[in-house]
Design a protein around this motif. Structure first.
Motif, PDB file in Angstrom:
ATOM      1  N   VAL A   1     -32.967 -27.584 -38.480  1.00  0.00           N
ATOM      2  CA  VAL A   1     -32.549 -26.908 -39.714  1.00  0.00           C
ATOM      3  C   VAL A   1     -31.798 -25.619 -39.393  1.00  0.00           C
ATOM      4  O   VAL A   1     -30.751 -25.327 -39.984  1.00  0.00           O
ATOM      5  CB  VAL A   1     -33.775 -26.627 -40.600  1.00  0.00           C
ATOM      6  CG1 VAL A   1     -33.407 -25.693 -41.752  1.00  0.00           C
ATOM      7  CG2 VAL A   1     -34.335 -27.931 -41.141  1.00  0.00           C
ATOM      8  N   MET A   2     -32.312 -24.851 -38.433  1.00  0.00           N
ATOM      9  CA  MET A   2     -31.620 -23.626 -38.039  1.00  0.00           C
ATOM     10  C   MET A   2     -30.220 -23.929 -37.508  1.00  0.00           C
ATOM     11  O   MET A   2     -29.255 -23.227 -37.845  1.00  0.00           O
ATOM     12  CB  MET A   2     -32.429 -22.885 -36.973  1.00  0.00           C
ATOM     13  CG  MET A   2     -33.716 -22.267 -37.459  1.00  0.00           C
ATOM     14  SD  MET A   2     -34.462 -21.227 -36.184  1.00  0.00           S
ATOM     15  CE  MET A   2     -36.125 -21.049 -36.817  1.00  0.00           C
TER      16      MET A   2
ATOM     17  N   SER B   1     -30.400 -17.623 -34.626  1.00  0.00           N
ATOM     18  CA  SER B   1     -30.419 -19.026 -34.210  1.00  0.00           C
ATOM     19  C   SER B   1     -29.954 -19.199 -32.772  1.00  0.00           C
ATOM     20  O   SER B   1     -30.453 -20.072 -32.050  1.00  0.00           O
ATOM     21  CB  SER B   1     -29.543 -19.864 -35.144  1.00  0.00           C
ATOM     22  OG  SER B   1     -30.032 -19.830 -36.461  1.00  0.00           O
ATOM     23  N   VAL B   2     -28.999 -18.392 -32.343  1.00  0.00           N
ATOM     24  CA  VAL B   2     -28.525 -18.472 -30.962  1.00  0.00           C
ATOM     25  C   VAL B   2     -29.655 -18.114 -30.003  1.00  0.00           C
ATOM     26  O   VAL B   2     -29.862 -18.785 -28.985  1.00  0.00           O
ATOM     27  CB  VAL B   2     -27.318 -17.525 -30.750  1.00  0.00           C
ATOM     28  CG1 VAL B   2     -26.922 -17.475 -29.282  1.00  0.00           C
ATOM     29  CG2 VAL B   2     -26.134 -17.988 -31.597  1.00  0.00           C
ATOM     30  N   VAL B   3     -30.399 -17.078 -30.321  1.00  0.00           N
ATOM     31  CA  VAL B   3     -31.530 -16.673 -29.468  1.00  0.00           C
ATOM     32  C   VAL B   3     -32.588 -17.767 -29.441  1.00  0.00           C
ATOM     33  O   VAL B   3     -33.145 -18.095 -28.384  1.00  0.00           O
ATOM     34  CB  VAL B   3     -32.130 -15.351 -29.977  1.00  0.00           C
ATOM     35  CG1 VAL B   3     -33.372 -14.976 -29.168  1.00  0.00           C
ATOM     36  CG2 VAL B   3     -31.096 -14.235 -29.903  1.00  0.00           C
TER      37      VAL B   3
ATOM     38  N   ALA C   1     -35.594 -20.578 -43.252  1.00  0.00           N
ATOM     39  CA  ALA C   1     -35.610 -21.997 -43.630  1.00  0.00           C
ATOM     40  C   ALA C   1     -36.177 -22.849 -42.495  1.00  0.00           C
ATOM     41  O   ALA C   1     -36.979 -23.762 -42.725  1.00  0.00           O
ATOM     42  CB  ALA C   1     -34.197 -22.450 -43.986  1.00  0.00           C
ATOM     43  N   GLY C   2     -35.779 -22.563 -41.264  1.00  0.00           N
ATOM     44  CA  GLY C   2     -36.287 -23.328 -40.136  1.00  0.00           C
ATOM     45  C   GLY C   2     -37.777 -23.151 -39.932  1.00  0.00           C
ATOM     46  O   GLY C   2     -38.499 -24.127 -39.670  1.00  0.00           O
ATOM     47  N   LEU C   3     -38.266 -21.917 -40.048  1.00  0.00           N
ATOM     48  CA  LEU C   3     -39.692 -21.652 -39.876  1.00  0.00           C
ATOM     49  C   LEU C   3     -40.507 -22.320 -40.980  1.00  0.00           C
ATOM     50  O   LEU C   3     -41.610 -22.815 -40.732  1.00  0.00           O
ATOM     51  CB  LEU C   3     -39.955 -20.144 -39.864  1.00  0.00           C
ATOM     52  CG  LEU C   3     -39.429 -19.379 -38.649  1.00  0.00           C
ATOM     53  CD1 LEU C   3     -39.718 -17.891 -38.797  1.00  0.00           C
ATOM     54  CD2 LEU C   3     -40.047 -19.901 -37.357  1.00  0.00           C
ATOM     55  N   ALA C   4     -39.982 -22.333 -42.194  1.00  0.00           N
ATOM     56  CA  ALA C   4     -40.693 -22.973 -43.301  1.00  0.00           C
ATOM     57  C   ALA C   4     -40.814 -24.477 -43.071  1.00  0.00           C
ATOM     58  O   ALA C   4     -41.872 -25.074 -43.313  1.00  0.00           O
ATOM     59  CB  ALA C   4     -39.976 -22.685 -44.619  1.00  0.00           C
ATOM     60  N   VAL C   5     -39.750 -25.100 -42.604  1.00  0.00           N
ATOM     61  CA  VAL C   5     -39.776 -26.544 -42.332  1.00  0.00           C
ATOM     62  C   VAL C   5     -40.769 -26.853 -41.214  1.00  0.00           C
ATOM     63  O   VAL C   5     -41.567 -27.798 -41.308  1.00  0.00           O
ATOM     64  CB  VAL C   5     -38.369 -27.041 -41.962  1.00  0.00           C
ATOM     65  CG1 VAL C   5     -38.428 -28.463 -41.387  1.00  0.00           C
ATOM     66  CG2 VAL C   5     -37.466 -27.007 -43.187  1.00  0.00           C
TER      67      VAL C   5
END
Length: 280
Positions: free
Chosen positions: A57-58, A74-76, A226-230
């Motif tokens: 998602v990220m 997101s790059v990190v 959003a990525g952490l929530a998913v």
């Protein structure tokens, strides 16, 4: 705007993260897993899949970002996620199959090339290259990617994100450096190898949470939120799917589910806050 190198990183990362997540969820139905070069029980596979789904998602949202600062975290995450997985893989080379098989069928038939052989070589090639690409992108674009506005998240969200990141990062380092202790803290049976495999993605997401808390512009936290929530939602779903394995419910199980629930709530609140700010 993200550069072409950023877009290649994000689209490639999204595709392969989605590949691993999908096949790790349904591996028990297929009898094999073309996403991972090692075996793991169903609950571990689905928990690993939740980590990759969050990363996917990220990467997807970062590929569609209109500014470099929006994709900075997101790059990190991509660099830490793949870099530490590569480190653990090197430490456990014996878990991977690199043998060249002898053909026993048509040259282009799939039967002559065992699946673990294919995935192992691809795993090391991709995870060895990605951290190098990330390091180059950070070196060239890190300062240019910083947001110009000073509009951070509310203090409560920043405090919770920082706390979650520090706790998650400490746990990740425990899994990596002292996996024997990590095995005792894990809410269901786990091997030393899998404990250290989890360390990289957990550390990447923990760093993302701390960076979100420190971000000067709340808009830059929307994608990692959003990525952490998913990740949190799917990890809870996997644990509830296999709730019998978590029995008996004790401090480790309650801490695991509680941490994920708090992470989901905080990440969702962060995304909602940035969204409401954007439409005003």
């Amino acid at each position: 705007m993200p550069t072409r190198a950023h877009l290649i990183l994000f689209w490639t990362g999204a595709f392969f993260a989605g590949w691993v997540a999908l096949f790790s969820y349904v591996a028990h139905l297929m009898g094999q897993n073309p996403g991972l070069p090692f075996e793991a029980p169903p609950l571990h596979l689905r928990t690993i899949a939740s980590l990759y789904a969050g990363g996917m998602v990220m990467m997807l949202l970062s590929a569609r970002a209109t500014t470099l600062s929006a994709s900075r975290i997101s790059v990190v995450v991509a660099g830490l996620f793949t870099g530490f997985l590569m480190l653990v893989s090197i430490l456990h080379l014996g878990m991977f199959d690199f043998a060249v098989p002898k053909p026993d069928g048509p040259l282009w038939g799939i039967s002559w090339l065992p699946l673990p052989f294919q995935v192992s070589w691809f795993w090391f090639a991709l995870y060895g290259l990605c951290p190098v690409v990330v390091a180059i992108l950070i070196r060239r674009h890190w300062h240019a990617a910083q947001g110009a506005r000073h509009d951070p998240l509310p203090i409560v969200l920043r405090a919770v994100l920082a706390s979650l990141g520090l706790c998650g990062g400490t746990f990740a380092l425990t899994l990596l450096v002292t996996p024997q202790i990590g095995e005792l803290l894990w809410p269901w049976p786990i091997s030393t190898f899998l404990a250290q495999i989890y360390a990289g993605p957990f550390l990447a997401f923990a760093v993302a949470a701390v960076m979100m808390a420190m971000a000067k512009d709340r808009a830059d936290t929307r994608i990692p939120a959003a990525g952490l929530a998913v990740f949190a939602a799917l990890a809870v779903a996997a644990s509830l799917w296999h709730i019998a394995i978590l029995q008996p419910i004790g401090p480790a199980q309650i801490t695991w589910l509680g941490f994920l629930a708090l992470l989901f709530g905080t990440a969702t609140a962060t995304w909602h806050n940035t969204y409401q700010k954007a439409i005003k």
